[in-house]
Design an enzyme around this catalytic site. Structure first.
Site, PDB file in Angstrom:
ATOM      1  N   THR A  32      42.180 -49.904 -33.325  1.00 11.07           N
ATOM      2  CA  THR A  32      41.487 -49.555 -34.305  1.00 11.07           C
ATOM      3  C   THR A  32      41.268 -48.257 -34.563  1.00 11.07           C
ATOM      4  OG1 THR A  32      41.243 -51.860 -34.877  1.00 11.07           O
ATOM      5  CG2 THR A  32      39.834 -50.602 -36.509  1.00 11.07           C
ATOM      6  N   GLU A  40      42.400 -40.289 -40.795  1.00  9.94           N
ATOM      7  CA  GLU A  40      41.594 -39.175 -40.953  1.00  9.94           C
ATOM      8  C   GLU A  40      42.587 -37.942 -41.013  1.00  9.94           C
ATOM      9  OE1 GLU A  40      37.632 -38.446 -40.404  1.00  9.94           O
ATOM     10  OE2 GLU A  40      37.345 -40.189 -39.288  1.00  9.94           O
ATOM     11  N   HIS A  66      42.015 -53.636 -40.455  1.00 10.95           N
ATOM     12  CA  HIS A  66      43.331 -53.820 -39.197  1.00 10.95           C
ATOM     13  C   HIS A  66      43.819 -55.114 -39.296  1.00 10.95           C
ATOM     14  CE1 HIS A  66      44.656 -51.759 -35.131  1.00 10.95           C
ATOM     15  NE2 HIS A  66      45.576 -52.434 -35.804  1.00 10.95           N
TER      16      HIS A  66
END
Length: 127
Positions: A32, A40, A66
């Site tokens: 994750t 990002e 996730h």
């Protein structure tokens, strides 16, 4: 800069991106934290060409699910889209897929900052 800017980045899940390697678990699956870093990266790179000299963006918020595991060796693809601009605040939607389908989705927020001033503020904490 306009709403609707999109970007796509692909990566292969190798040892450095596994939960066992990044410390978020014990399995050899796409971590994750690695997925968040990919989101990002995809978002900031999408808007970087539109920033003024001396500006950069910093991540300030993530709301990501996730939803499926991805094994070592499989490829992942992150897609981001700029959905809102509110002054210096940029909001993105993000979807991450592996070779079989959706593995993660959500939203991400970044702020436009002056790179030198922001770094100086951070470095000032050491003084």
């Amino acid at each position: 800069m306009e709403i609707g800017i999109k970007n796509v980045i692909e990566a292969k899940v190798d040892d450095e991106y596994t939960a066992a390697s990044v410390g978020s678990g014990t399995l050899a699956v796409f971590a994750t934290p690695a997925m968040i870093a990919l989101i990002e990266k995809t978002a900031w790179r999408s808007v970087a060409p539109f920033l003024e000299e001396g500006q950069t963006t910093v991540g300030t918020r993530l709301d990501i699910s996730h939803v499926a595991p991805t094994p070592l060796g499989m490829s992942v693809r992150c897609e981001t889209e700029l959905t809102e601009i509110d002054g210096r605040c940029l909001k993105f939607k993000a979807n991450v897929y592996d070779e079989t389908g959706l593995i993660g989705s959500g939203s991400h927020e970044r702020f436009i900052v002056n790179a030198v001033k922001f770094q100086a503020k951070a470095d000032g904490k050491k003084a």
